[in-house]
Design an enzyme around this catalytic site. Structure first.
Site, PDB file in Angstrom:
ATOM      1  CB  CYS A 293      -0.880   0.132   0.915  1.00  0.00           C
ATOM      2  SG  CYS A 293      -0.092   0.122   3.154  1.00  0.00           S
ATOM      3  CG  HIS A 352      -5.030   0.290   3.403  1.00  0.00           C
ATOM      4  ND1 HIS A 352      -3.753   0.344   2.249  1.00  0.00           N
ATOM      5  CD2 HIS A 352      -6.049   1.582   2.367  1.00  0.00           C
ATOM      6  CE1 HIS A 352      -4.623   0.395   1.324  1.00  0.00           C
ATOM      7  NE2 HIS A 352      -5.738   1.432   1.812  1.00  0.00           N
ATOM      8  CG  ASP A 375      -6.502   2.794  -1.517  1.00  0.00           C
ATOM      9  OD1 ASP A 375      -6.026   2.755  -1.782  1.00  0.00           O
ATOM     10  OD2 ASP A 375      -7.203   2.489  -0.260  1.00  0.00           O
TER      11      ASP A 375
END
Length: 734
Positions: A293, A352, A375
């Site tokens: 991530c 995250h 994202d």
């Protein structure tokens, strides 16, 4: 005036002078680029921002320009199929002549044999590579046409008419111009800054960013429409978001959470985006192995800042991944306290990382512009592609989950509830309902500072407050209603739509504002020493009897490694504690996990989850306690030897050590820094003996002035990410 370029593509030119003829042109690249804040990218290529004028000078061969007698028409084109109707082609003359066009040309200075012209793209023009042509109609009736050259048009956060306008110069400097930063990792109790080289102005990065747009599925399917839509930051951000991962296309990065990175690079080893983007380009746009991530978010930050969209990297600690969309993250434990692999794949990621990009949202009701979540980590699909956002941060805070794009999924990442279940003898028993464990210490780098900013309040009202529960319930109600007639409804694939569990005993009806369970015994873990890699882990279980009755406890303790996305590995340590507590008594039960025991089972992320499941001998009451530990390494020390001056040799000393009580092999040190090194430096160290210290000295010549950062990483066969950084100010001297 110094001439930068000669005319290319000369047409209809004979030996006889027929009308006005251009001999040379000067795109004034150096001056224009300074005015447009692109001089760090290049001084000999023209890179300008929309909504802001730039100047070019035409030098004529035979005479000067005569207003009223000579007519100069400018033609600009972008994309493979330029089209007036789509806005990818424009035809316009000086001071409004040449037909209606949002592009503007005006005379700045009319010399004896030269003409300085100011050109300005509209603030909503498509970004990308442009071709500039002119056509000269002279009073003699002759027509000459010239292909003047190429330029790149970027978003303009300095222009009030641009959808990405940001009215704070310090913020523009941080979120557009700063080429280094920090990505926060670890856990909520141990937040660690990871240095990162964004390098958005490094050589060839702008070309790679434009190549990335041209490799998108949107461009491959319909290049004319794709280029026409590139004026919208909402559109561009979704395209880039999908292209950073490679799930649907030949995107930049392959994701890998398997713990096996033998055919690529461990995500923890990367220290910058430049090496990743250049490798993707050099390999014919084949995905780079591997990313997780923070790597996806960091590379996206590089691309967006390069294109001119203000962008920052955000870390959310205890981040929910709610796969069925009921705003509940469900965790399952056995009677030893071991966390089980989730059959629904709901998880709480230790942390995250995503991006926020600044833009107006004319596609939403008023008030939802500003920071938008994007994202690029491939988790769920959005309109058929693995991307997420842009989702308005304000919409997330207010529970307006029907607004585009993917707002329900982002809402669950920061504000889902957690429900813990005990699985025993084929049955499930509810242990605990936690309304505040998801979404903690939401962090980003401070403006023009190396400090951390906590921006949790941007995403949600205070945990435990009435307002926070009201927003949660509002969001839940909107999702339970299934769909909205609102034209701004959040588009998503069925995999991201919100559905309730079929099991009536576990379906989420409106929850109470606070869980109703009242525990009589409190259990808590406390670290007794810092959790350093290579050393035993010492911690204690604190048990407190809050009642006035005697309590006889049995607590099953276990430890297991976690991947940072929350997936558990098998337990490697178990123990049972028997604790007798008198009324109001507190006791401490010490525990130790030897290095020799955990070292063989440690995940790449160095996360250990210790869990305890307590039960009172005379009652069915169960008490769950857990704690996540992130093991840490000592960092790399970097010393700059002497003053850093642009274009002057500079020595940099790097000091590092093997922190383990065992020999490590295959040691490699990487060092990089935008404006300091032309490319990432890779030094083969080989073997380091137990706790051996070492140093090397690197030579470089800084080629950019101002504030810079050096990032370093040491990897071996036993560890992958011992990191260090230092900031350097490079003086500019003639």
């Amino acid at each position: 005036m110094h001439i930068k370029e000669s005319v290319g593509g000369l047409r209809n030119i004979g030996r006889e002078y027929r009308g006005l003829e251009v001999a040379l042109i000067d795109l004034q690249c150096s001056w224009n680029n300074v005015q447009h804040h692109t001089e760090e990218i290049s001084s000999d290529r023209l890179l300008v921002r929309r909504g802001q004028a730039f100047n070019i000078t035409l030098y004529f061969r035979n005479r000067g320009f005569q207003l009223g007698l000579d007519n100069i028409i400018f033609v600009i084109e972008t994309g493979p199929l330029p089209d007036l109707a789509k806005g990818t082609r424009a035809v316009f003359g000086l001071a409004g002549s040449g037909g209606p066009s949002p592009w503007i040309a005006s005379v700045e200075n009319n010399g004896v044999t030269s003409l300085e012209v100011s050109l300005c793209a509209p603030p909503m023009a498509a970004v990308g590579q442009y071709l500039l042509k002119i056509r000269i109609d002279s009073f003699q009736g002759s027509v000459t046409a010239y292909q003047i050259g190429e330029f790149i048009l970027l978003f303009n956060p300095w222009c009030p008419g641009d959808a990405v306008y940001l009215d704070s110069e310090p913020q523009r400097q941080e979120y557009v111009m700063n080429d280094y930063g920090f990505i926060y990792q670890g856990n909520k109790n141990w937040i660690r800054p990871c240095p990162w080289n964004y390098g958005q102005f490094e050589e060839s990065i702008i070309d790679i960013c434009l190549e990335l747009l041209d490799k998108s599925l949107n461009f491959q399917i319909d290049p004319a429409t794709d280029c026409a839509l590139r004026g919208s930051p909402v559109y561009i951000s979704r395209v880039v978001c999908a292209m950073i991962n490679s799930n649907d296309d030949n995107g930049v990065l392959n994701g890998n959470w398997s713990e096996n990175y033998s055919d690529g690079i461990n995500p923890a080893e990367w220290t910058g985006s430049v090496a990743i983007l250049k490798q993707w380009h050099a390999m014919g746009c084949q995905p780079v192995r591997y990313g997780q991530c923070w790597v996806f978010a960091a590379v996206m930050c590089t691309v967006m800042r390069c294109l001119g969209i203000p962008t920052r990297v955000i870390t959310n600690f205890d981040s929910g991944h709610d796969t069925d969309g009921n705003l509940i993250i469900e965790e399952y434990y056995d009677n030893t306290g071991r966390i089980l692999e989730n059959k629904k794949k709901d998880t709480v990621w230790n942390f995250h990382v995503w991006n926020e990009c600044w833009m107006a949202r004319k596609d939403l009701p008023p008030g939802y512009g500003g920071w938008q979540v994007l994202d690029a980590t491939p988790q769920e699909t959005s309109n058929g592609l693995y991307c997420c956002g842009p989702a308005s941060v304000r919409a997330i805070k207010e529970g307006e989950v029907e607004l585009n794009y993917d707002t329900p999924f982002v809402f669950s990442m920061v504000n889902a509830d957690c429900m813990s279940w005990l699985v025993h003898a084929g049955k499930e028993q509810k242990l605990h309902w936690d309304t505040s464990s998801v979404g903690n210490f939401i962090s980003t780098k401070s403006i023009q500072s190396d400090e951390r900013d906590d921006i949790t309040e941007n995403y949600k009202y205070g945990e435990g407050s009435l307002k926070e529960r009201q927003v949660f319930l509002k969001a839940l109600q909107k999702l339970k209603s299934g769909k909205s007639e609102d034209p701004h409804r959040a588009d998503s694939q069925p995999s991201r739509r919100m559905t309730m569990s079929r099991d009536s005993s576990r379906s989420l009806d409106t929850p109470s504002v606070e869980p109703t369970d009242v525990k009589q015994v409190s259990l808590k873990f406390k670290l007794l020493d810092p959790p350093n890699m290579g050393q035993d882990i010492n911690f204690a279980l604190l048990a407190l009897n809050m009642s006035s009755q005697f309590k006889d406890l049995k607590v099953n303790l276990s430890a297991q490694s976690l991947q940072h996305d929350g997936n558990p590995l098998p337990p490697f340590w178990q123990e049972t504690a028997f604790i007798a507590l008198s009324a109001k008594e507190e006791k401490t039960h010490p525990c130790q996990i030897p290095y020799s025991q955990y070292s063989r089972h440690l995940s790449v992320d160095k996360l250990i989850r210790i869990s305890g499941l307590g039960e009172e001998m005379s009652s069915p009451e169960k008490i769950l306690v857990n704690k996540i530990i992130t093991l840490s390494y000592p960092g790399i020390m970097i010393n700059v030897l002497g003053a850093a001056v642009m274009n002057q040799p500079l020595s940099i000393q790097v000091l590092f050590a093997n922190p383990l009580l065992e020999q490590v092999e295959e040691c490699v040190l990487t060092v990089e820094g935008s404006g300091l090194f032309k490319k990432q430096q890779r030094v083969i160290i080989g073997t380091l003996k137990p706790q051996q210290q070492a140093s090397i000295t690197l030579q470089t010549v800084p080629f950019k002035s101002g504030q810079r950062q050096i990032q370093a990483n040491l990897r071996s066969n036993k560890f992958k990410d011992i990191k260090g950084y230092t900031n350097v100010y490079v003086d500019f001297r003639f």
